[in-house]
Design a protein around this motif. Structure first.
Motif, PDB file in Angstrom:
ATOM      1  N   ALA A   1      15.492   9.922  -1.920  1.00 22.25           N
ATOM      2  CA  ALA A   1      16.213  10.570  -3.023  1.00 22.25           C
ATOM      3  C   ALA A   1      15.300  10.643  -4.229  1.00 22.25           C
ATOM      4  CB  ALA A   1      17.488   9.804  -3.365  1.00 22.25           C
ATOM      5  N   GLU A   2      15.631  11.550  -5.140  1.00 20.45           N
ATOM      6  CA  GLU A   2      14.923  11.610  -6.414  1.00 20.45           C
ATOM      7  C   GLU A   2      15.912  11.972  -7.509  1.00 20.45           C
ATOM      8  OE1 GLU A   2      13.022  15.980  -7.072  1.00 20.45           O
ATOM      9  OE2 GLU A   2      11.941  14.672  -5.692  1.00 20.45           O
ATOM     10  N   ARG A   3      15.577  11.574  -8.734  1.00 22.28           N
ATOM     11  CA  ARG A   3      16.502  11.794  -9.840  1.00 22.28           C
ATOM     12  C   ARG A   3      15.734  11.875 -11.146  1.00 22.28           C
ATOM     13  NH1 ARG A   3      21.968   8.185 -10.976  1.00 22.28           N
ATOM     14  NH2 ARG A   3      23.180   9.871 -11.933  1.00 22.28           N
ATOM     15  N   LYS A   4      16.227  12.693 -12.042  1.00 19.14           N
ATOM     16  CA  LYS A   4      15.636  12.815 -13.365  1.00 19.14           C
ATOM     17  C   LYS A   4      16.060  11.615 -14.194  1.00 19.14           C
ATOM     18  CE  LYS A   4      15.226  16.193 -17.114  1.00 19.14           C
ATOM     19  NZ  LYS A   4      15.676  17.522 -17.602  1.00 19.14           N
ATOM     20  N   ILE A   5      15.085  10.872 -14.758  1.00 21.31           N
ATOM     21  CA  ILE A   5      15.414   9.668 -15.508  1.00 21.31           C
ATOM     22  C   ILE A   5      15.205   9.856 -17.002  1.00 21.31           C
ATOM     23  CG2 ILE A   5      14.973   8.111 -13.589  1.00 21.31           C
ATOM     24  CD1 ILE A   5      12.222   7.547 -14.784  1.00 21.31           C
ATOM     25  N   SER A   6      14.530  10.929 -17.387  1.00 25.59           N
ATOM     26  CA  SER A   6      14.388  11.269 -18.798  1.00 25.59           C
ATOM     27  C   SER A   6      14.115  12.760 -18.894  1.00 25.59           C
ATOM     28  CB  SER A   6      13.260  10.462 -19.461  1.00 25.59           C
ATOM     29  OG  SER A   6      12.000  10.883 -18.997  1.00 25.59           O
ATOM     30  N   ARG A   7      13.899  13.242 -20.102  1.00 29.32           N
ATOM     31  CA  ARG A   7      13.738  14.683 -20.295  1.00 29.32           C
ATOM     32  C   ARG A   7      12.563  15.238 -19.485  1.00 29.32           C
ATOM     33  NH1 ARG A   7      13.230  16.435 -26.391  1.00 29.32           N
ATOM     34  NH2 ARG A   7      15.204  15.281 -26.369  1.00 29.32           N
ATOM     35  N   HIS A   8      11.473  14.461 -19.345  1.00 29.85           N
ATOM     36  CA  HIS A   8      10.275  14.963 -18.681  1.00 29.85           C
ATOM     37  C   HIS A   8       9.880  14.148 -17.455  1.00 29.85           C
ATOM     38  CE1 HIS A   8       9.689  17.585 -22.118  1.00 29.85           C
ATOM     39  NE2 HIS A   8       9.730  16.543 -22.928  1.00 29.85           N
ATOM     40  N   SER A   9      10.718  13.234 -16.998  1.00 29.42           N
ATOM     41  CA  SER A   9      10.335  12.339 -15.900  1.00 29.42           C
ATOM     42  C   SER A   9      11.324  12.418 -14.745  1.00 29.42           C
ATOM     43  CB  SER A   9      10.245  10.892 -16.398  1.00 29.42           C
ATOM     44  OG  SER A   9       9.302  10.777 -17.435  1.00 29.42           O
ATOM     45  N   VAL A  10      10.778  12.444 -13.527  1.00 30.68           N
ATOM     46  CA  VAL A  10      11.579  12.440 -12.305  1.00 30.68           C
ATOM     47  C   VAL A  10      11.061  11.325 -11.410  1.00 30.68           C
ATOM     48  CG1 VAL A  10      12.280  13.723 -10.251  1.00 30.68           C
ATOM     49  CG2 VAL A  10      12.005  14.918 -12.441  1.00 30.68           C
ATOM     50  N   LEU A  11      11.961  10.454 -10.955  1.00 33.36           N
ATOM     51  CA  LEU A  11      11.603   9.321 -10.106  1.00 33.36           C
ATOM     52  C   LEU A  11      12.164   9.537  -8.708  1.00 33.36           C
ATOM     53  CD1 LEU A  11      10.378   6.444  -9.889  1.00 33.36           C
ATOM     54  CD2 LEU A  11      12.639   5.561 -10.523  1.00 33.36           C
ATOM     55  N   GLY A  12      11.338   9.302  -7.692  1.00 31.07           N
ATOM     56  CA  GLY A  12      11.773   9.478  -6.305  1.00 31.07           C
ATOM     57  C   GLY A  12      11.290   8.348  -5.430  1.00 31.07           C
ATOM     58  N   ALA A  13      12.047   8.090  -4.354  1.00 34.77           N
ATOM     59  CA  ALA A  13      11.670   7.070  -3.374  1.00 34.77           C
ATOM     60  C   ALA A  13      11.973   7.600  -1.978  1.00 34.77           C
ATOM     61  CB  ALA A  13      12.423   5.763  -3.623  1.00 34.77           C
ATOM     62  N   THR A  14      11.044   7.380  -1.050  1.00 37.20           N
ATOM     63  CA  THR A  14      11.196   7.859   0.327  1.00 37.20           C
ATOM     64  C   THR A  14      10.832   6.740   1.289  1.00 37.20           C
ATOM     65  OG1 THR A  14      10.603  10.111  -0.341  1.00 37.20           O
ATOM     66  CG2 THR A  14      10.481   9.599   2.008  1.00 37.20           C
ATOM     67  N   VAL A  15      11.674   6.530   2.287  1.00 36.67           N
ATOM     68  CA  VAL A  15      11.410   5.559   3.350  1.00 36.67           C
ATOM     69  C   VAL A  15      10.897   6.319   4.563  1.00 36.67           C
ATOM     70  CG1 VAL A  15      12.371   3.769   4.839  1.00 36.67           C
ATOM     71  CG2 VAL A  15      13.215   4.024   2.494  1.00 36.67           C
ATOM     72  N   SER A  16       9.755   5.884   5.092  1.00 34.21           N
ATOM     73  CA  SER A  16       9.140   6.534   6.251  1.00 34.21           C
ATOM     74  C   SER A  16       9.137   5.558   7.423  1.00 34.21           C
ATOM     75  CB  SER A  16       7.705   6.967   5.913  1.00 34.21           C
ATOM     76  OG  SER A  16       7.075   7.537   7.037  1.00 34.21           O
ATOM     77  N   ILE A  17       9.750   5.988   8.542  1.00 34.61           N
ATOM     78  CA  ILE A  17       9.833   5.155   9.744  1.00 34.61           C
ATOM     79  C   ILE A  17       9.205   5.939  10.896  1.00 34.61           C
ATOM     80  CG2 ILE A  17      11.375   3.900  11.299  1.00 34.61           C
ATOM     81  CD1 ILE A  17      13.484   4.031   9.061  1.00 34.61           C
ATOM     82  N   GLY A  18       8.125   5.409  11.473  1.00 37.21           N
ATOM     83  CA  GLY A  18       7.422   6.167  12.506  1.00 37.21           C
ATOM     84  C   GLY A  18       6.910   5.310  13.638  1.00 37.21           C
ATOM     85  N   VAL A  19       6.639   5.983  14.736  1.00 34.90           N
ATOM     86  CA  VAL A  19       6.013   5.364  15.908  1.00 34.90           C
ATOM     87  C   VAL A  19       4.749   6.157  16.208  1.00 34.90           C
ATOM     88  CG1 VAL A  19       6.256   4.802  18.348  1.00 34.90           C
ATOM     89  CG2 VAL A  19       8.254   4.695  16.848  1.00 34.90           C
ATOM     90  N   PRO A  20       3.565   5.562  16.106  1.00 32.06           N
ATOM     91  CA  PRO A  20       3.281   4.120  15.925  1.00 32.06           C
ATOM     92  C   PRO A  20       2.979   3.738  14.479  1.00 32.06           C
ATOM     93  CG  PRO A  20       1.284   5.232  16.610  1.00 32.06           C
ATOM     94  CD  PRO A  20       2.328   6.310  16.473  1.00 32.06           C
ATOM     95  N   GLN A  21       3.323   4.540  13.513  1.00 30.97           N
ATOM     96  CA  GLN A  21       2.900   4.292  12.129  1.00 30.97           C
ATOM     97  C   GLN A  21       3.563   3.078  11.494  1.00 30.97           C
ATOM     98  OE1 GLN A  21       3.953   7.175  13.327  1.00 30.97           O
ATOM     99  NE2 GLN A  21       2.244   8.601  13.135  1.00 30.97           N
ATOM    100  N   GLY A  22       4.784   2.756  11.898  1.00 30.82           N
ATOM    101  CA  GLY A  22       5.483   1.631  11.307  1.00 30.82           C
ATOM    102  C   GLY A  22       6.401   2.066  10.172  1.00 30.82           C
ATOM    103  N   VAL A  23       6.607   1.183   9.188  1.00 32.76           N
ATOM    104  CA  VAL A  23       7.544   1.429   8.097  1.00 32.76           C
ATOM    105  C   VAL A  23       6.785   1.441   6.771  1.00 32.76           C
ATOM    106  CG1 VAL A  23       9.632   0.644   6.921  1.00 32.76           C
ATOM    107  CG2 VAL A  23       9.380   0.288   9.394  1.00 32.76           C
ATOM    108  N   SER A  24       7.057   2.456   5.957  1.00 37.40           N
ATOM    109  CA  SER A  24       6.425   2.567   4.644  1.00 37.40           C
ATOM    110  C   SER A  24       7.467   2.968   3.606  1.00 37.40           C
ATOM    111  CB  SER A  24       5.294   3.601   4.662  1.00 37.40           C
ATOM    112  OG  SER A  24       4.256   3.213   5.530  1.00 37.40           O
ATOM    113  N   LEU A  25       7.218   2.581   2.373  1.00 38.52           N
ATOM    114  CA  LEU A  25       8.037   2.992   1.240  1.00 38.52           C
ATOM    115  C   LEU A  25       7.134   3.748   0.274  1.00 38.52           C
ATOM    116  CD1 LEU A  25      10.589   2.928  -0.569  1.00 38.52           C
ATOM    117  CD2 LEU A  25       9.778   0.715  -1.447  1.00 38.52           C
TER     118      LEU A  25
END
Length: 559
Positions: free
Chosen positions: A339-363
């Motif tokens: 998800a991502e969201r605007k946190i101020s007039r000029h800033s957008v914050l996002g986070a993504t969870v990646s789950i893969g084989v064989p890559q593993g888990v990443s944030l």
């Protein structure tokens, strides 16, 4: 929520509000409103020198508004760009016998000329900082390896790679632009950098060309060329070729992209790449107001895959988006959600969870601040561990909620108050002028209001008992705030005609006898009136149209 007006909007008079007519008002409606205000403000109706002077000023304002709105050409410019559009340098030489569309084109041409004068002073800086973090020790480690080491019980988290890139554009002429970019990269202690200079020329309204020179200690000198061309209004092509010089010889490369508008919201792409990593890729992208969908298939060496992603856009002030994607190929399968969201007039914050084989888990954490992007990929595990997936999902959410309550919201409130204070200071002189005009208008209305009240009383019609305009405090949690309202009983009664009061959707601060008592804040109009001997009350938003009397406004005698 109330939106703060900029300085230009504050300083400009709203002609539609001043005449109390719709933006779609006909010439007959404009003329009727103008005549009514002329009868009210005509200087010859007043013998007192001071009242005569005030009436003359208000009469001139009404006359100015009517002159603009009754002229189709001037009205077209005013509707598009406001009062400042009528004052653009060079506008006086424009032919008056033109359609609104032609006037708009001419105005845009004049604006473009003004922008070209400031061309040398503008750049378009863009930058990216990416910091790769290895946090696999948090979820996957052998405890016995640390038993005999000092501090061995503390998980080891390290930064194993970093990438920094920056670019600026320097417009040279109206058609030529120089683009300077550079980057630095490091991975596990090894790295290097590159620098590139590109010269772009707009050859016509349909295309442009670009020549690029690059050098660096990672890939060697680079010579490239890129062209873009609109073949039809719905079809364009991009072609790029380059020569990479290295110790292993010259490596040529070529990429071309064909794109077509399939409908208003859908694009189709076909890409062919030849070189060290040859591939063919086709994709369909559909972007609407509420969603974004992508489907892509690539055949190539070494990457062959199929990918599908979907993003849902919430229609809120914070521009919240949730997204998910699936990508599968010879390298394995990766599922991502975030998800991502605007946190101020000029800033957008996002986070993504990646789950893969064989890559593993990443944030992956990403922060966009104006034209700068900060990217933090955090590798959690090489295997699919439920604990890593859980903490990668819940952790950022809990952290964001805490920061939102403790940092972001207090900062935004303070920023809003600061902006409002600056806005009040910058508009103080204009508001003082509007206040004087409103007070003068109320004095000039007294005699007309007396006659209107007598006429309405004789037929049990519409009598405005009390009316207030401004900021009302009705929420108990905001009792500490002070209401900021002005009495507009006389101005509203003056607008009553044949036992009816009709206000358009324009801001009410521009009505005769009104002014803005709280710049940049949410305002309402509260009216207590009598109709056919019965009490009525209504609360209307600042830009909401209002028509009284209405049965729904009636105050129940039992309450």
């Amino acid at each position: 929520m109330a939106s703060a007006l900029d300085d230009d909007e504050i300083c400009n008079d709203d002609y539609y509000s001043l005449l109390n007519v719709r933006r779609e008002a006909t010439q007959e409606e404009l003329k009727a409103a103008y005549r009514r205000l002329c009868m009210l403000y005509h200087p010859d109706k007043h013998r007192d020198p001071e009242l005569k002077r005030q009436a003359e000023q208000l009469f001139n304002l009404v006359h100015e508004a009517y002159e603009v709105l009754s002229d189709p050409q001037a009205r077209a410019i005013y509707d598009i760009y406001g009062k400042r559009g009528l004052d653009v340098e060079g506008w006086e030489v424009v032919e008056r016998k033109r359609t609104p569309a032609e006037i708009r084109e001419e105005y845009e041409r004049l604006q473009k000329e003004r922008e070209e004068r400031r061309l040398q002073q503008r750049t378009n800086p863009k930058g990216t900082i990416s910091v790769g973090i290895d946090a696999t020790d948090l979820f996957d480690r052998y405890e016995e390896d640390y038993e005999d080491m000092v501090g061995g019980g503390v998980p080891h988290v390290e930064i194993n790679k970093m990438h920094i890139s920056q670019s600026i554009e320097a417009p040279l002429t109206t058609k030529d632009t120089a683009i300077l970019s550079g980057s630095l990269s490091t991975h596990n202690g090894n790295g290097g950098g590159t620098i590139n200079l590109a010269m772009r020329r707009v050859t016509s309204a349909k295309g442009w060309g670009e020549v690029e020179l690059g050098a660096g200690d990672t890939h060697g000198p680079l010579l490239g060329m890129k062209i873009f061309r609109n073949l039809t209004p719905r079809f364009f092509v991009t072609a790029q070729c380059g020569l990479q010089f290295s110790s292993r010889g010259v490596r040529p490369g070529f990429t071309t992209v064909l794109a077509r508008h399939l409908d208003k919201n859908t694009m189709g792409y076909l890409q062919w790449r030849w070189g060290t990593q040859s591939s063919m890729n086709t994709s369909i992208v559909r972007d609407t107001k509420s969603s974004h969908f992508t489907f892509a298939v690539q055949l190539g060496i070494p990457h062959t895959f199929m990918m599908m992603s979907y993003q849902y856009k919430f229609q809120d002030d914070d521009q919240t988006k949730i997204k998910g994607s699936v990508k599968s190929g010879f390298f394995g399968t990766v599922v991502e959600y975030g998800a991502e969201r605007k946190i101020s007039r000029h800033s957008v914050l996002g986070a993504t969870v990646s789950i893969g084989v064989p890559q593993g888990v990443s944030l992956k954490i990403k922060l966009n601040r104006a034209s700068q992007t900060y990217f933090f990929p955090i590798h959690l595990t090489d295997q699919l561990l439920p604990s890593a997936v859980f903490y990668a999902t819940v952790g950022p959410l809990v952290f964001y909620l805490a920061i939102q309550q403790l940092v972001i919201r207090p900062y935004l409130r303070a920023q809003k108050e600061q902006d409002l204070e600056k806005q009040r200071e910058s508009s103080a002189s204009n508001i003082a002028r509007k206040k004087q005009e409103a007070e003068a208008a109320v004095l000039l209305m007294q005699e007309s209001v007396r006659r209107i009240i007598e006429a309405e009383e004789s037929r049990m019609g519409l009598i405005i008992l009390n009316a207030w305009y401004g900021k009302f405090v009705t929420d108990n949690s905001r009792r500490h705030e002070r209401a900021k309202v002005i009495d507009v009983t006389v101005p509203l009664q003056c607008l009553v005609k044949d036992s009816k009061l009709i206000l358009t959707e324009a801001t009410k601060s521009g009505l005769p006898g009104f002014y803005d008592p709280c710049v940049g804040e949410e305002k309402s109009l509260k009216v207590l009136y009598q109709f056919r001997g019965v009490m009525h009350q209504v609360l209307s938003g600042d830009t909401e149209p209002l028509r009284i009397p209405k049965q729904s406004h009636r105050i129940d005698a039992d309450t």
